[in-house]
Design a protein around this motif. Structure first.
Motif, PDB file in Angstrom:
ATOM      1  N   PRO A  39       0.806  -1.226   0.000  1.00 45.76           N
ATOM      2  CA  PRO A  39       0.000   0.000   0.000  1.00 45.76           C
ATOM      3  C   PRO A  39       0.842   1.280   0.000  1.00 45.76           C
ATOM      4  O   PRO A  39       0.456   2.272  -0.627  1.00 45.76           O
ATOM      5  CB  PRO A  39      -0.851  -0.102   1.274  1.00 45.76           C
ATOM      6  N   ILE A  40       2.003   1.248   0.643  1.00 51.67           N
ATOM      7  CA  ILE A  40       2.863   2.431   0.666  1.00 51.67           C
ATOM      8  C   ILE A  40       3.422   2.695  -0.730  1.00 51.67           C
ATOM      9  O   ILE A  40       3.389   3.825  -1.223  1.00 51.67           O
ATOM     10  CB  ILE A  40       4.004   2.256   1.698  1.00 51.67           C
ATOM     11  N   VAL A  41       3.929   1.648  -1.388  1.00 51.01           N
ATOM     12  CA  VAL A  41       4.498   1.806  -2.728  1.00 51.01           C
ATOM     13  C   VAL A  41       3.421   2.245  -3.711  1.00 51.01           C
ATOM     14  O   VAL A  41       3.656   3.137  -4.539  1.00 51.01           O
ATOM     15  CB  VAL A  41       5.185   0.508  -3.199  1.00 51.01           C
ATOM     16  N   LYS A  42       2.237   1.668  -3.613  1.00 53.13           N
ATOM     17  CA  LYS A  42       1.160   2.039  -4.536  1.00 53.13           C
ATOM     18  C   LYS A  42       0.812   3.518  -4.404  1.00 53.13           C
ATOM     19  O   LYS A  42       0.742   4.245  -5.395  1.00 53.13           O
ATOM     20  CB  LYS A  42      -0.083   1.177  -4.289  1.00 53.13           C
ATOM     21  N   SER A  43       0.615   3.965  -3.192  1.00 49.48           N
ATOM     22  CA  SER A  43       0.255   5.358  -2.947  1.00 49.48           C
ATOM     23  C   SER A  43       1.351   6.304  -3.436  1.00 49.48           C
ATOM     24  O   SER A  43       1.082   7.263  -4.159  1.00 49.48           O
ATOM     25  CB  SER A  43       0.007   5.560  -1.450  1.00 49.48           C
ATOM     26  N   GLN A  44       2.585   6.039  -3.043  1.00 48.22           N
ATOM     27  CA  GLN A  44       3.693   6.916  -3.415  1.00 48.22           C
ATOM     28  C   GLN A  44       3.961   6.888  -4.918  1.00 48.22           C
ATOM     29  O   GLN A  44       4.219   7.928  -5.528  1.00 48.22           O
ATOM     30  CB  GLN A  44       4.960   6.519  -2.643  1.00 48.22           C
ATOM     31  N   ALA A  45       3.922   5.713  -5.526  1.00 45.38           N
ATOM     32  CA  ALA A  45       4.189   5.596  -6.968  1.00 45.38           C
ATOM     33  C   ALA A  45       3.129   6.342  -7.770  1.00 45.38           C
ATOM     34  O   ALA A  45       3.463   7.080  -8.702  1.00 45.38           O
ATOM     35  CB  ALA A  45       4.247   4.126  -7.383  1.00 45.38           C
ATOM     36  N   GLY A  60      -3.185  -1.067 -10.411  1.00 39.54           N
ATOM     37  CA  GLY A  60      -4.260  -1.904  -9.892  1.00 39.54           C
ATOM     38  C   GLY A  60      -3.889  -2.611  -8.604  1.00 39.54           C
ATOM     39  O   GLY A  60      -4.570  -2.494  -7.589  1.00 39.54           O
ATOM     40  N   LYS A  61      -2.793  -3.322  -8.613  1.00 36.94           N
ATOM     41  CA  LYS A  61      -2.425  -4.132  -7.448  1.00 36.94           C
ATOM     42  C   LYS A  61      -0.906  -4.213  -7.376  1.00 36.94           C
ATOM     43  O   LYS A  61      -0.230  -4.271  -8.400  1.00 36.94           O
ATOM     44  CB  LYS A  61      -3.024  -5.529  -7.600  1.00 36.94           C
ATOM     45  N   ILE A  62      -0.385  -4.228  -6.157  1.00 41.60           N
ATOM     46  CA  ILE A  62       1.050  -4.407  -5.932  1.00 41.60           C
ATOM     47  C   ILE A  62       1.244  -5.554  -4.962  1.00 41.60           C
ATOM     48  O   ILE A  62       0.535  -5.654  -3.957  1.00 41.60           O
ATOM     49  CB  ILE A  62       1.702  -3.126  -5.375  1.00 41.60           C
ATOM     50  N   ALA A  63       2.189  -6.413  -5.279  1.00 40.33           N
ATOM     51  CA  ALA A  63       2.558  -7.514  -4.382  1.00 40.33           C
ATOM     52  C   ALA A  63       4.052  -7.426  -4.109  1.00 40.33           C
ATOM     53  O   ALA A  63       4.833  -7.074  -4.999  1.00 40.33           O
ATOM     54  CB  ALA A  63       2.217  -8.858  -5.018  1.00 40.33           C
ATOM     55  N   LEU A  69      12.765 -10.327  -2.386  1.00 42.14           N
ATOM     56  CA  LEU A  69      12.852  -8.934  -2.842  1.00 42.14           C
ATOM     57  C   LEU A  69      12.228  -8.751  -4.226  1.00 42.14           C
ATOM     58  O   LEU A  69      12.767  -8.083  -5.086  1.00 42.14           O
ATOM     59  CB  LEU A  69      14.300  -8.440  -2.837  1.00 42.14           C
ATOM     60  N   GLN A  70      11.073  -9.362  -4.420  1.00 40.44           N
ATOM     61  CA  GLN A  70      10.352  -9.272  -5.690  1.00 40.44           C
ATOM     62  C   GLN A  70       9.149  -8.360  -5.533  1.00 40.44           C
ATOM     63  O   GLN A  70       8.340  -8.539  -4.630  1.00 40.44           O
ATOM     64  CB  GLN A  70       9.906 -10.654  -6.135  1.00 40.44           C
ATOM     65  N   LEU A  71       9.043  -7.370  -6.426  1.00 32.14           N
ATOM     66  CA  LEU A  71       7.937  -6.427  -6.424  1.00 32.14           C
ATOM     67  C   LEU A  71       7.186  -6.581  -7.736  1.00 32.14           C
ATOM     68  O   LEU A  71       7.794  -6.540  -8.802  1.00 32.14           O
ATOM     69  CB  LEU A  71       8.456  -4.989  -6.288  1.00 32.14           C
ATOM     70  N   THR A  72       5.872  -6.794  -7.649  1.00 30.16           N
ATOM     71  CA  THR A  72       5.048  -6.981  -8.844  1.00 30.16           C
ATOM     72  C   THR A  72       3.937  -5.941  -8.868  1.00 30.16           C
ATOM     73  O   THR A  72       3.223  -5.783  -7.886  1.00 30.16           O
ATOM     74  CB  THR A  72       4.428  -8.399  -8.857  1.00 30.16           C
ATOM     75  N   LEU A  73       3.837  -5.234  -9.991  1.00 25.73           N
ATOM     76  CA  LEU A  73       2.765  -4.262 -10.212  1.00 25.73           C
ATOM     77  C   LEU A  73       1.851  -4.839 -11.273  1.00 25.73           C
ATOM     78  O   LEU A  73       2.330  -5.344 -12.285  1.00 25.73           O
ATOM     79  CB  LEU A  73       3.313  -2.934 -10.719  1.00 25.73           C
ATOM     80  N   LEU A  90      -0.290   4.652 -22.000  1.00 30.08           N
ATOM     81  CA  LEU A  90       0.540   3.481 -21.728  1.00 30.08           C
ATOM     82  C   LEU A  90      -0.201   2.572 -20.769  1.00 30.08           C
ATOM     83  O   LEU A  90      -0.779   3.038 -19.795  1.00 30.08           O
ATOM     84  CB  LEU A  90       1.875   3.908 -21.101  1.00 30.08           C
ATOM     85  N   SER A  91      -0.180   1.285 -21.053  1.00 29.95           N
ATOM     86  CA  SER A  91      -0.724   0.320 -20.096  1.00 29.95           C
ATOM     87  C   SER A  91       0.172  -0.915 -20.092  1.00 29.95           C
ATOM     88  O   SER A  91       0.737  -1.284 -21.118  1.00 29.95           O
ATOM     89  CB  SER A  91      -2.171  -0.055 -20.424  1.00 29.95           C
ATOM     90  N   VAL A  92       0.321  -1.497 -18.913  1.00 22.68           N
ATOM     91  CA  VAL A  92       1.124  -2.699 -18.723  1.00 22.68           C
ATOM     92  C   VAL A  92       0.309  -3.639 -17.845  1.00 22.68           C
ATOM     93  O   VAL A  92      -0.138  -3.245 -16.762  1.00 22.68           O
ATOM     94  CB  VAL A  92       2.486  -2.376 -18.052  1.00 22.68           C
ATOM     95  N   ALA A  93       0.120  -4.870 -18.311  1.00 31.17           N
ATOM     96  CA  ALA A  93      -0.652  -5.840 -17.524  1.00 31.17           C
ATOM     97  C   ALA A  93       0.095  -6.221 -16.245  1.00 31.17           C
ATOM     98  O   ALA A  93      -0.495  -6.291 -15.176  1.00 31.17           O
ATOM     99  CB  ALA A  93      -0.940  -7.085 -18.357  1.00 31.17           C
ATOM    100  N   ARG A  94       1.398  -6.454 -16.358  1.00 33.93           N
ATOM    101  CA  ARG A  94       2.187  -6.876 -15.196  1.00 33.93           C
ATOM    102  C   ARG A  94       3.627  -6.430 -15.373  1.00 33.93           C
ATOM    103  O   ARG A  94       4.209  -6.593 -16.433  1.00 33.93           O
ATOM    104  CB  ARG A  94       2.133  -8.387 -15.059  1.00 33.93           C
ATOM    105  N   LEU A  95       4.181  -5.845 -14.305  1.00 36.05           N
ATOM    106  CA  LEU A  95       5.593  -5.471 -14.288  1.00 36.05           C
ATOM    107  C   LEU A  95       6.191  -6.086 -13.037  1.00 36.05           C
ATOM    108  O   LEU A  95       5.718  -5.827 -11.935  1.00 36.05           O
ATOM    109  CB  LEU A  95       5.737  -3.955 -14.270  1.00 36.05           C
ATOM    110  N   MET A  96       7.194  -6.935 -13.207  1.00 36.62           N
ATOM    111  CA  MET A  96       7.821  -7.600 -12.066  1.00 36.62           C
ATOM    112  C   MET A  96       9.292  -7.228 -12.025  1.00 36.62           C
ATOM    113  O   MET A  96      10.006  -7.363 -13.011  1.00 36.62           O
ATOM    114  CB  MET A  96       7.672  -9.118 -12.188  1.00 36.62           C
TER     115      MET A  96
END
Length: 168
Positions: A39-45, A60-63, A69-73, A90-96
């Motif tokens: 939630p912190i990364v989502k808000s700040q990003a 949409g979602k961050i894990a 140390l894996q971050l997925t948007l 620009l749209s990206v389904a998943r960025l890891m």
């Protein structure tokens, strides 16, 4: 008396107790990172990228997996200048991004792997003859340009990309 009948409790050695506390603290830290980072990364990003690009940025979602140390948007999008209802620029389904453990030692991200699934960039001509992507780059503030230039140079220096060109 009863105390004589009960066997004396044996205390664990100090090393075992300290190890148990250390493992417990590490597990607690991992659990907190797993719960707090997304939630912190989502808000700040979203806030910082929207400010940087001058366009609404949505995630949409961050894990986050602290043990690897894996971050997925998921469902990342940058709105077009046309406004609501228009397809995103620009749209990206998943960025890891999978960071290396050296990130912890250097206190800076060291990316081991980067995966981008289903990227879509919509480029259209606008009234003055430029396309929307170039227009976005030209609109960037000076500090944003310096950030992009620095990022490009660091990618080149780390051999993640062979050549990169920055459009000013």
């Amino acid at each position: 008396p009863m105390s004589e009948e009960m066997p004396a409790r044996r205390r664990l050695p100090r090393f075992v107790r300290w190890t148990g506390w250390l493992v417990g603290a590490l597990l607690l830290l991992w659990a907190l990172a797993w719960l707090a980072v997304p939630p912190i990364v989502k808000s700040q990003a979203e806030q910082r990228l929207t400010s940087l690009l001058g366009r609404e940025v949505r995630i949409g979602k961050i894990a986050f997996s602290p043990w690897s140390l894996q971050l997925t948007l998921e469902q990342l999008s940058v709105a077009s200048a046309a406004g609501a209802g228009a397809p995103p620029l620009l749209s990206v389904a998943r960025l890891m991004a999978n960071a290396d453990m050296r990130s912890l030692l250097r206190l800076a991200p060291v990316i081991e792997a980067l995966e981008i699934d289903q990227p879509v960039v919509r480029i259209a001509r606008i009234a003055d003859g430029r396309d929307t992507l170039i227009y976005l780059l030209v609109e960037l503030r000076d500090d944003a340009r310096a950030t992009l230039r620095g990022f490009t140079e660091s990618m080149r220096a780390s051999k993640l990309i062979e050549s990169a060109h920055y459009v000013a």
